[in-house]
Design a protein around this motif. Sequence first.
Motif, PDB file in Angstrom:
ATOM      1  N   GLY A   1     -10.313  11.906 -15.875  1.00 11.80           N
ATOM      2  CA  GLY A   1     -11.123  11.299 -14.828  1.00 11.80           C
ATOM      3  C   GLY A   1     -10.834   9.565 -14.621  1.00 11.80           C
ATOM      4  O   GLY A   1     -10.844   9.246 -13.518  1.00 11.80           O
ATOM      5  N   GLY A   2     -10.178   9.141 -15.646  1.00  5.81           N
ATOM      6  CA  GLY A   2      -9.898   7.356 -15.461  1.00  5.81           C
ATOM      7  C   GLY A   2      -8.676   7.510 -14.583  1.00  5.81           C
ATOM      8  O   GLY A   2      -8.589   6.659 -13.739  1.00  5.81           O
ATOM      9  N   VAL A   3      -7.703   8.277 -14.867  1.00  6.19           N
ATOM     10  CA  VAL A   3      -6.591   8.304 -14.280  1.00  6.19           C
ATOM     11  C   VAL A   3      -6.844   8.766 -12.550  1.00  6.19           C
ATOM     12  O   VAL A   3      -6.030   8.326 -11.580  1.00  6.19           O
ATOM     13  CB  VAL A   3      -5.442   9.524 -14.765  1.00  6.19           C
ATOM     14  N   THR A   4      -7.565   9.758 -12.591  1.00  3.56           N
ATOM     15  CA  THR A   4      -7.879  10.094 -11.026  1.00  3.56           C
ATOM     16  C   THR A   4      -8.613   9.115 -10.402  1.00  3.56           C
ATOM     17  O   THR A   4      -8.341   8.925  -8.951  1.00  3.56           O
ATOM     18  CB  THR A   4      -8.945  11.294 -11.180  1.00  3.56           C
ATOM     19  N   HIS A   5      -9.371   8.339 -11.160  1.00  2.00           N
ATOM     20  CA  HIS A   5     -10.079   7.172 -10.305  1.00  2.00           C
ATOM     21  C   HIS A   5      -9.142   6.155 -10.030  1.00  2.00           C
ATOM     22  O   HIS A   5      -9.197   5.489  -9.064  1.00  2.00           O
ATOM     23  CB  HIS A   5     -11.134   6.801 -11.348  1.00  2.00           C
ATOM     24  N   LEU A   6      -8.195   5.933 -10.994  1.00  2.00           N
ATOM     25  CA  LEU A   6      -7.020   4.912 -10.914  1.00  2.00           C
ATOM     26  C   LEU A   6      -6.012   5.187  -9.624  1.00  2.00           C
ATOM     27  O   LEU A   6      -5.772   4.242  -8.708  1.00  2.00           O
ATOM     28  CB  LEU A   6      -6.180   4.906 -11.961  1.00  2.00           C
ATOM     29  N   VAL A   7      -5.746   6.272  -9.248  1.00  4.19           N
ATOM     30  CA  VAL A   7      -4.969   6.710  -8.252  1.00  4.19           C
ATOM     31  C   VAL A   7      -5.636   6.765  -7.036  1.00  4.19           C
ATOM     32  O   VAL A   7      -5.255   6.321  -5.883  1.00  4.19           O
ATOM     33  CB  VAL A   7      -4.443   8.226  -8.452  1.00  4.19           C
ATOM     34  N   ALA A   8      -7.009   7.007  -7.119  1.00  2.00           N
ATOM     35  CA  ALA A   8      -7.817   6.943  -5.760  1.00  2.00           C
ATOM     36  C   ALA A   8      -8.293   5.389  -5.344  1.00  2.00           C
ATOM     37  O   ALA A   8      -7.898   5.154  -4.284  1.00  2.00           O
ATOM     38  CB  ALA A   8      -9.266   7.184  -5.986  1.00  2.00           C
TER      39      ALA A   8
ATOM     40  N   SER B   1      -4.659   4.562  -3.672  1.00  3.75           N
ATOM     41  CA  SER B   1      -4.807   4.725  -2.306  1.00  3.75           C
ATOM     42  C   SER B   1      -5.584   4.107  -1.456  1.00  3.75           C
ATOM     43  O   SER B   1      -5.144   4.027  -0.340  1.00  3.75           O
ATOM     44  CB  SER B   1      -5.398   6.484  -2.342  1.00  3.75           C
ATOM     45  N   VAL B   2      -6.862   3.844  -1.851  1.00  2.47           N
ATOM     46  CA  VAL B   2      -7.758   2.902  -0.798  1.00  2.47           C
ATOM     47  C   VAL B   2      -6.622   1.451  -0.808  1.00  2.47           C
ATOM     48  O   VAL B   2      -6.649   1.051   0.493  1.00  2.47           O
ATOM     49  CB  VAL B   2      -8.709   2.370  -1.578  1.00  2.47           C
ATOM     50  N   PHE B   3      -6.013   0.896  -1.781  1.00  5.50           N
ATOM     51  CA  PHE B   3      -5.169  -0.074  -1.515  1.00  5.50           C
ATOM     52  C   PHE B   3      -4.084   0.352  -0.900  1.00  5.50           C
ATOM     53  O   PHE B   3      -3.779  -0.685   0.382  1.00  5.50           O
ATOM     54  CB  PHE B   3      -4.745  -0.496  -2.959  1.00  5.50           C
ATOM     55  N   ALA B   4      -3.494   1.340  -0.907  1.00 10.79           N
ATOM     56  CA  ALA B   4      -2.330   1.461  -0.078  1.00 10.79           C
ATOM     57  C   ALA B   4      -2.683   1.597   1.694  1.00 10.79           C
ATOM     58  O   ALA B   4      -2.051   1.572   2.232  1.00 10.79           O
ATOM     59  CB  ALA B   4      -1.693   2.983  -0.498  1.00 10.79           C
ATOM     60  N   LYS B   5      -3.917   2.438   1.618  1.00  5.98           N
ATOM     61  CA  LYS B   5      -4.319   2.499   3.090  1.00  5.98           C
ATOM     62  C   LYS B   5      -4.457   0.972   3.828  1.00  5.98           C
ATOM     63  O   LYS B   5      -3.942   1.116   4.812  1.00  5.98           O
ATOM     64  CB  LYS B   5      -5.794   3.147   3.167  1.00  5.98           C
ATOM     65  N   VAL B   6      -5.234   0.099   2.963  1.00  2.00           N
ATOM     66  CA  VAL B   6      -5.130  -1.306   3.692  1.00  2.00           C
ATOM     67  C   VAL B   6      -3.841  -1.708   3.782  1.00  2.00           C
ATOM     68  O   VAL B   6      -3.614  -2.513   4.897  1.00  2.00           O
ATOM     69  CB  VAL B   6      -6.005  -2.103   2.790  1.00  2.00           C
ATOM     70  N   GLN B   7      -3.036  -1.841   2.985  1.00  5.89           N
ATOM     71  CA  GLN B   7      -1.629  -2.252   2.918  1.00  5.89           C
ATOM     72  C   GLN B   7      -0.743  -1.433   4.035  1.00  5.89           C
ATOM     73  O   GLN B   7       0.102  -1.993   4.926  1.00  5.89           O
ATOM     74  CB  GLN B   7      -0.902  -2.091   1.945  1.00  5.89           C
ATOM     75  N   ALA B   8      -1.085  -0.215   4.530  1.00  7.06           N
ATOM     76  CA  ALA B   8      -0.198   0.561   5.380  1.00  7.06           C
ATOM     77  C   ALA B   8      -0.910   0.355   6.579  1.00  7.06           C
ATOM     78  O   ALA B   8      -0.213   0.131   7.772  1.00  7.06           O
ATOM     79  CB  ALA B   8      -0.480   2.140   5.136  1.00  7.06           C
TER      80      ALA B   8
ATOM     81  N   VAL C   1       3.131   6.636   1.948  1.00  6.62           N
ATOM     82  CA  VAL C   1       2.768   5.868   0.678  1.00  6.62           C
ATOM     83  C   VAL C   1       1.452   6.431   0.603  1.00  6.62           C
ATOM     84  O   VAL C   1       0.989   6.693  -0.470  1.00  6.62           O
ATOM     85  CB  VAL C   1       3.041   4.636   0.558  1.00  6.62           C
ATOM     86  N   TRP C   2       0.585   5.818   1.502  1.00  9.05           N
ATOM     87  CA  TRP C   2      -0.903   6.027   1.336  1.00  9.05           C
ATOM     88  C   TRP C   2      -1.143   7.484   1.458  1.00  9.05           C
ATOM     89  O   TRP C   2      -2.231   8.138   0.663  1.00  9.05           O
ATOM     90  CB  TRP C   2      -1.585   5.474   2.553  1.00  9.05           C
ATOM     91  N   LEU C   3      -0.492   8.123   2.309  1.00  6.57           N
ATOM     92  CA  LEU C   3      -0.845   9.739   2.527  1.00  6.57           C
ATOM     93  C   LEU C   3      -0.461  10.419   1.100  1.00  6.57           C
ATOM     94  O   LEU C   3      -1.238  11.319   0.640  1.00  6.57           O
ATOM     95  CB  LEU C   3      -0.207  10.373   3.585  1.00  6.57           C
ATOM     96  N   ALA C   4       0.490   9.940   0.770  1.00  7.77           N
ATOM     97  CA  ALA C   4       0.904  10.596  -0.759  1.00  7.77           C
ATOM     98  C   ALA C   4       0.081  10.365  -1.913  1.00  7.77           C
ATOM     99  O   ALA C   4      -0.278  11.058  -2.541  1.00  7.77           O
ATOM    100  CB  ALA C   4       2.362  10.353  -0.965  1.00  7.77           C
TER     101      ALA C   4
ATOM    102  N   ALA D   1      -2.403  13.033  -3.722  1.00 11.19           N
ATOM    103  CA  ALA D   1      -2.270  12.972  -5.251  1.00 11.19           C
ATOM    104  C   ALA D   1      -3.877  12.608  -5.886  1.00 11.19           C
ATOM    105  O   ALA D   1      -4.164  13.462  -6.724  1.00 11.19           O
ATOM    106  CB  ALA D   1      -1.496  12.147  -5.969  1.00 11.19           C
ATOM    107  N   SER D   2      -4.471  11.912  -5.279  1.00 12.70           N
ATOM    108  CA  SER D   2      -5.807  11.520  -5.910  1.00 12.70           C
ATOM    109  C   SER D   2      -6.722  12.847  -5.631  1.00 12.70           C
ATOM    110  O   SER D   2      -7.576  13.342  -6.420  1.00 12.70           O
ATOM    111  CB  SER D   2      -6.443  10.656  -4.952  1.00 12.70           C
ATOM    112  N   ASN D   3      -6.761  13.338  -4.301  1.00 15.32           N
ATOM    113  CA  ASN D   3      -7.448  14.915  -4.023  1.00 15.32           C
ATOM    114  C   ASN D   3      -6.938  15.965  -4.998  1.00 15.32           C
ATOM    115  O   ASN D   3      -8.005  16.624  -5.346  1.00 15.32           O
ATOM    116  CB  ASN D   3      -7.180  15.163  -2.655  1.00 15.32           C
ATOM    117  N   GLU D   4      -5.623  16.000  -5.311  1.00 18.81           N
ATOM    118  CA  GLU D   4      -5.338  17.223  -6.055  1.00 18.81           C
ATOM    119  C   GLU D   4      -5.749  16.797  -7.585  1.00 18.81           C
ATOM    120  O   GLU D   4      -6.082  17.922  -8.230  1.00 18.81           O
ATOM    121  CB  GLU D   4      -3.770  17.292  -5.918  1.00 18.81           C
ATOM    122  N   LEU D   5      -5.465  15.541  -7.937  1.00 21.28           N
ATOM    123  CA  LEU D   5      -6.219  15.344  -9.395  1.00 21.28           C
ATOM    124  C   LEU D   5      -7.515  15.711  -9.694  1.00 21.28           C
ATOM    125  O   LEU D   5      -7.878  16.169 -10.457  1.00 21.28           O
ATOM    126  CB  LEU D   5      -5.775  13.923  -9.858  1.00 21.28           C
TER     127      LEU D   5
END
Length: 127
Positions: free
Chosen positions: A50-57, A60-67, A76-79, A83-87
């Motif tokens: 759960g912690g790793v899933t949260h970290l990847v999520a 993803s939010v960070f990557a969206k803002v950067q993208a 990068v954001w999409l990947a 990954a977050s959704n699959e985890l």
Amino acid sequence: MPHPTPYPVRLADEITRQLGQLADHLAHLPPHEATQVIARILDPDDGLLGGVTHLVAIGSVFAKVQAEGGALPAEVWLALGRASNELNDIALELDEHRETLWHVGTQSATQAAKPPAPAPLVVRHRR
């Protein structure tokens, strides 16, 4: 003068090192202890998965803002989002088995009235 490694980078390195230690310990634990550790890892609220899933999520939010700002490619954001959704899907699927693992892990060897019967392994996919 070189810049010191930022604390979050050192923290990520330390967590990675500790994960390796945990895996090494898990490989050598007696079955009842190993199942307890696995059950704790799979806990969706307080566990490692759960912690790793949260970290990847969060990544993803960070990557969206950067993208959106052009600093990262949208891929990068999409990947990270994928990954977050699959985890998350994997965590939900494994959570179904966490209670069984916990129950098996808390049984002492003397509580077992009979040895466990081997079960045929069946592969099933729900995806």
